[in-house]
Write an enzyme that holds these catalytic residues in place. Structure first.
Site, short mmCIF file in Angstrom:
data_model
loop_
_atom_site.label_atom_id
_atom_site.label_comp_id
_atom_site.label_asym_id
_atom_site.label_seq_id
_atom_site.Cartn_x
_atom_site.Cartn_y
_atom_site.Cartn_z
CD1 TRP A 132 -2.29 1.97 0.15
CD2 TRP A 132 -1.89 1.99 2.58
NE1 TRP A 132 -3.00 2.72 0.85
CE2 TRP A 132 -2.60 2.95 2.29
CE3 TRP A 132 -1.48 1.56 4.15
CZ2 TRP A 132 -3.26 4.01 3.09
CZ3 TRP A 132 -1.78 2.89 4.76
CH2 TRP A 132 -2.79 3.68 4.62
CG ASP A 213 -2.67 -2.64 7.05
OD1 ASP A 213 -2.26 -1.84 6.17
OD2 ASP A 213 -3.76 -2.51 7.49
CE LYS A 249 -10.01 1.09 2.37
NZ LYS A 249 -8.86 1.26 2.45
C1 LIG Z 1 -3.83 -2.05 3.33
C2 LIG Z 1 -4.39 -0.72 3.61
N1 LIG Z 1 -4.11 -0.39 4.83
C3 LIG Z 1 -4.41 1.06 5.54
C4 LIG Z 1 -5.34 1.54 4.82
C5 LIG Z 1 -6.11 2.88 5.50
O1 LIG Z 1 -7.20 3.08 5.24
P1 LIG Z 1 -7.93 4.00 6.47
O2 LIG Z 1 -8.97 4.81 5.88
O3 LIG Z 1 -6.84 4.87 7.11
O4 LIG Z 1 -8.44 2.91 7.45
C6 LIG Z 1 -5.63 1.29 3.23
C7 LIG Z 1 -6.23 2.25 2.41
N2 LIG Z 1 -6.43 2.03 1.12
C8 LIG Z 1 -6.94 2.93 0.22
C9 LIG Z 1 -7.35 4.32 0.66
C10 LIG Z 1 -6.04 5.12 1.01
O5 LIG Z 1 -4.88 5.03 0.12
O6 LIG Z 1 -6.11 5.69 2.12
C11 LIG Z 1 -6.24 2.60 -1.11
O7 LIG Z 1 -5.46 1.82 -1.14
O8 LIG Z 1 -6.80 3.12 -2.18
C12 LIG Z 1 -4.97 -0.03 2.73
O9 LIG Z 1 -5.39 -0.46 1.75
#
Ligand SMILES: Cc1[nH+]cc(COP(=O)(O)O)c(/C=N/[C@@H](CC(=O)O)C(=O)O)c1O
Length: 401
Positions: A132, A213, A249
């Site tokens: 990520w 994660d 998500k």
């Molecule tokens: C693997 C992974 N870990 C943590 C997050 C963090 O998300 P949060 O909203 O802080 O709980 C995301 C978010 N991924 C998507 C959005 C982003 O980049 O923030 C993405 O990969 O598009 C992940 O894909």
């Protein structure tokens, strides 16, 4: 004299910057396959029905706006750890999990990184290649050194399992191994249960610390329990481990910033001490977390009817993405006369598909076809619907060859 004059412009974020470019595009064919955020078949953001019900309940009850404790809403912390490990898991029964509500997945990873920086000076975090886009930023800003373990094999468009194991084995003893619990981002390639066993073996042998994660629990397969399988496998071995969680998500709470960091310790007393130090790190960082998202999760999980409705909606979201994945595969197979095998699209799990398109090919997707995606070749299938699969297949075939 201006002191801020010397500050230069920061580059757009590789993921969130794509949405900004998408918004600026006026072409009605435009398609946002950048940010990993669920959209309906009508390509609209989706607020789960069960979230609206929980919020109505909360409005009727009337909630005050008192500060939460530094560690967050106690009812949420209990619910989130039980969702992850299962309420009857020994780590829960023996009170060996230190759980602190975090600012979603990102904030939970960042708080854990601060703990690592303070208590494990010099320890390295190993992250998958690729991973990520924000993982490197988080550890860089927490001043935690990182290196990569091999993960994606472009030749097989699959997992470089031997490379992964070799790199984890070669890492200095006691390294932190960052693992995606399910729905690997950006590749969509997850280890098999047998491979997870071998990954646990090598981590145990080297006294490494697994750091999961978990940002897609329930969203990848539609089942909360199935998607927690890897974490529960490691916990069952009696290993200490860290797990960052997110409800962005699987419950659509993106902007509510609700998640948690869980640290499984070998004793309840250690968990108590670890939790106290996580609180000491959180207080000067943001003092205490936002209440709204935590109450939504706690209310849904504690009400069997709402909990079952949530599970049904997760299955619906996961199901829609599976349908879109199949339709995209069918469209590509029909349109691409080169004989290229596109079946990797069907094997990938979760929200994303790693197309193998190069940086320049991805740019062609945007510049010529108004398809917005990340430069590493990742597309978010959550931003696609059945009606647009043919157009997307045209764009991919054109850009690929
Ligand atoms: C693997 C992974 N870990 C943590 C997050 C963090 O998300 P949060 O909203 O802080 O709980 C995301 C978010 N991924 C998507 C959005 C982003 O980049 O923030 C993405 O990969 O598009 C992940 O894909």
């Amino acid at each position: 004299v201006s002191r801020f004059e010397g500050i230069t412009m920061a580059p757009p974020d590789p993921i969130l910057g794509v949405s900004e470019a998408f918004k600026a595009d006026t072409d009605e064919r435009k398609l946002n396959l950048g940010v990993g955020a669920y959209r309906t078949e009508e390509l609209q953001p989706y607020v789960l029905k069960v979230v609206k019900k929980a919020e109505n309940l909360m409005l009727e009850r009337g909630e005050n706006k008192e500060y939460l404790p530094i560690e967050g809403l106690v009812a949420f912390n209990k619910a989130t750890a039980e969702l992850l490990f299962g309420a009857d898991n020994p780590v829960i029964k023996q009170q060996r999990v230190a759980t602190v509500q975090g600012l979603s997945g990102t904030g939970s990873l960042r708080l854990a990184a601060a703990l690592i920086e303070r208590y494990f000076p010099g320890a390295k975090v190993l992250i998958s290649s690729p991973t990520w886009g924000n993982h490197k930023n988080i550890f860089n800003d927490a001043r935690v050194p990182w290196s990569e373990y091999r993960y994606y094999d472009p030749k097989t468009v699959g997992l470089d399992f031997e490379g992964m194991i070799a790199d984890i084995k070669d890492a200095p003893e006691g390294s932190f191994i960052l693992l995606h619990g399910c729905a690997h981002n950006p590749t969509g390639i997850d280890p098999t249960p047998e491979q997870w066993e071998k990954i646990a073996d090598v981590i145990q042998k080297k006294n490494h610390i697994p750091f999961f994660d978990v940002a897609y629990q329930g969203f990848a397969s539609g089942s909360l329990d199935a998607d927690a399988g890897s974490v529960r496998l490691f916990a069952a071995r009696g290993m200490e481990l860290l797990v960052a969680q997110s409800y962005s998500k699987n419950l659509g709470l993106y902007a509510e910033r609700i998640g948690a960091i869980n640290v499984v310790c070998s004793t309840a007393d250690a968990a108590t001490r670890v939790k106290s130090q996580l609180k000491r790190l959180a207080r000067p960082m943001y003092s205490n977390p936002p209440v709204h998202g935590a109450k939504i999760v706690a209310n849904i999980v504690s009400d069997p009817a709402l909990f079952n409705e949530w599970k049904a909606e997760m299955e619906m979201m996961a199901g829609r993405i599976k349908n879109v994945r199949q339709k995209l595969y069918d469209s590509l197979s029909a349109k691409d006369k080169s004989g290229k095998d596109w079946s990797f699209i069907l094997k990938q799990i979760g929200m994303f598909s790693f197309t193998g398109l190069s940086k320049t090919q991805s740019e062609n997707m945007t510049n010529k076809w108004h398809v917005y995606m990340t430069k590493d070749g990742r597309i978010s299938l959550a931003g696609l619907n059945l009606a647009k699969c043919e157009d997307l297949a045209d764009a991919i075939v054109d850009s690929y060859h």
